[in-house]
Design a protein around this motif. Sequence first.
Motif, PDB file in Angstrom:
ATOM      1  N   UNK B  35       0.856  -1.178   0.000  1.00  0.00           N
ATOM      2  CA  UNK B  35       0.000   0.000   0.000  1.00  0.00           C
ATOM      3  C   UNK B  35       0.894   1.230   0.000  1.00  0.00           C
ATOM      4  N   UNK B  98      -5.269  -0.869  -7.173  1.00  0.00           N
ATOM      5  CA  UNK B  98      -6.613  -0.503  -6.694  1.00  0.00           C
ATOM      6  C   UNK B  98      -6.499   0.832  -5.993  1.00  0.00           C
ATOM      7  N   UNK B  99      -7.371   1.728  -6.309  1.00  0.00           N
ATOM      8  CA  UNK B  99      -7.381   3.027  -5.623  1.00  0.00           C
ATOM      9  C   UNK B  99      -8.098   2.879  -4.293  1.00  0.00           C
ATOM     10  N   UNK B 100      -7.410   3.290  -3.220  1.00  0.00           N
ATOM     11  CA  UNK B 100      -8.046   3.307  -1.902  1.00  0.00           C
ATOM     12  C   UNK B 100      -8.431   4.734  -1.547  1.00  0.00           C
ATOM     13  N   UNK B 101      -8.940   4.915  -0.322  1.00  0.00           N
ATOM     14  CA  UNK B 101      -9.322   6.262   0.113  1.00  0.00           C
ATOM     15  C   UNK B 101      -8.074   7.106   0.358  1.00  0.00           C
ATOM     16  N   UNK B 102      -8.239   8.425   0.246  1.00  0.00           N
ATOM     17  CA  UNK B 102      -7.104   9.327   0.468  1.00  0.00           C
ATOM     18  C   UNK B 102      -6.653   9.275   1.923  1.00  0.00           C
ATOM     19  N   UNK B 112      -3.477   0.409  -3.602  1.00  0.00           N
ATOM     20  CA  UNK B 112      -3.025  -0.926  -3.242  1.00  0.00           C
ATOM     21  C   UNK B 112      -2.428  -1.548  -4.500  1.00  0.00           C
ATOM     22  N   UNK B 119      -1.672 -15.194  -3.663  1.00  0.00           N
ATOM     23  CA  UNK B 119      -2.581 -15.914  -2.751  1.00  0.00           C
ATOM     24  C   UNK B 119      -3.611 -15.015  -2.081  1.00  0.00           C
ATOM     25  N   UNK B 120      -3.292 -13.706  -1.950  1.00  0.00           N
ATOM     26  CA  UNK B 120      -4.233 -12.789  -1.307  1.00  0.00           C
ATOM     27  C   UNK B 120      -4.864 -11.859  -2.327  1.00  0.00           C
ATOM     28  N   UNK B 122      -6.815  -9.415  -4.116  1.00  0.00           N
ATOM     29  CA  UNK B 122      -7.908  -8.572  -3.627  1.00  0.00           C
ATOM     30  C   UNK B 122      -9.088  -8.598  -4.588  1.00  0.00           C
ATOM     31  N   UNK B 125     -11.150 -11.737  -4.153  1.00  0.00           N
ATOM     32  CA  UNK B 125     -11.993 -11.649  -2.957  1.00  0.00           C
ATOM     33  C   UNK B 125     -13.241 -10.823  -3.223  1.00  0.00           C
ATOM     34  N   UNK B 126     -13.030  -9.644  -3.806  1.00  0.00           N
ATOM     35  CA  UNK B 126     -14.149  -8.729  -4.045  1.00  0.00           C
ATOM     36  C   UNK B 126     -15.121  -9.315  -5.052  1.00  0.00           C
ATOM     37  N   UNK B 129     -17.210 -11.949  -3.334  1.00  0.00           N
ATOM     38  CA  UNK B 129     -18.223 -11.312  -2.487  1.00  0.00           C
ATOM     39  C   UNK B 129     -19.347 -10.715  -3.315  1.00  0.00           C
TER      40      UNK B 129
END
Lengths: 148, 298
Positions: B35, B98-102, B112, B119-120, B122, B125-126, B129
């Motif tokens: 990140x 991936x854009x996260x919050x400021x 991110x 293996x993780x 993102x 996962x999303x 879901x």
Amino acid sequence: MASLALHQTRSFISTLRLSWARLPIATFLDANLELQQKPFRWTLPGLQSLLELLPPIVLAVPKSKISHSRKAMRSANKGLKDKRNIVNCPACGEPKLAHHACRTCYASIVSRFKLEAKKLATDTKKRVGGGSWSTRRAPLMIEGPKDS
Amino acid sequence: MKHGIAFRKFSRTSSHRNLMLRNLVTSLFEHEQIRTTLAKAKDTARLAEKIITLGKKNNETSYRHAQGFLLKASILPKLFTTFANRYASRPGGYTRIHRLENRTGDNAPIALLELVDNPRDFKLEMTARAVGRELLNEKLRWDSPRGVVNSGVKHAETVVAKELNLGGIDNSELRPTTRRNLQKVMKYRSQEALVEIGSKATAYVETLLAKPIAQVKMQLRADSKDKEKARKRANPNFVDKFPVLPTRAGAAPPGESQSAMRLVQGALARPTRPPKQRSTWRPNTPIKQATYTVETLR
């Protein structure tokens, strides 16, 4: 403007000198005046301060207090803009910014991975150490009796 | 002017900048998900993909080149075995941003940066879901909330397998965007990943079904604690009933069809016209849709 003022002061001094020259005591007063004008001074004669050298436009100043209404009119366009790029997260339904990752989903995913990693670390440590019911013990720090 | 110049300077000298980027690439290879700020992520992604290409080449020269670039020798074997095998059939594009919050301190845009298929992952996962939630929404269109709780959603795996072969305009249980993401995620993965997605989707559906009930229980527990405290203090001005998990404005419960902007505005929104048949991929939508909340469950 400043040069004009300088010129004016110089001419004023010269006229003063001329007027005094016409008086009968002009002769020795004249000498005194010469002595007075000779010494060098940093400040130019006739100037109150060096600020007078600057043109008056530089020393601008508001004429009166801006009224409340005029002030408010000027800041009419300065308001915060609404965000229109709010969408629902396809996973949790919480509001999120468009083209951004959902913060609740990201937090939950990351925390779950960290939990799993931690659990894995403790499990491997237990396994390597022989498990909770292992009979293996750490060697005693006390030395055994020496053979004499 | 900066016309056509592809490199960022990051307000650093060249030596500092290069070392910073080398550090970021090394960290990315070590953790497979980092990140950082968006600009740094973009530059790091560019360099990281070039180094992975070196790993795929598997030469003496490429090894020396990578050895000179990376700052940790322990990552070199990982680069030439794990990543080379993982991305053997993938032609480029080994990273994802991936854009996260400021960031709160300086409002810097944070991202991110992750290696694809790690293996993780993102995105996986999303997507899992999202698949789960959309299957639940689909069920709620035809079944009451109580009925959905009793029956559950169990056909996630079959749906996911079917969706892999559908196009963008075909009508089915998933939204076109989710379908596209599913296909992207599965493109260079084996069938095991499909099973994984299915199981994750099913598990997430259980979470969604349990969420409102769990929230109510937490609130009741918190309220009872506060009442006890108030009784102990005997303070008439004590304020109880603070929401334990304050619901954010615009949060859509499962089954909700209105948009986020509409929900967020609430009573101040302009009155909407009755819903028309606008979307072509959801035919025969019932006019009134039941959302899944505690009230509708009763």
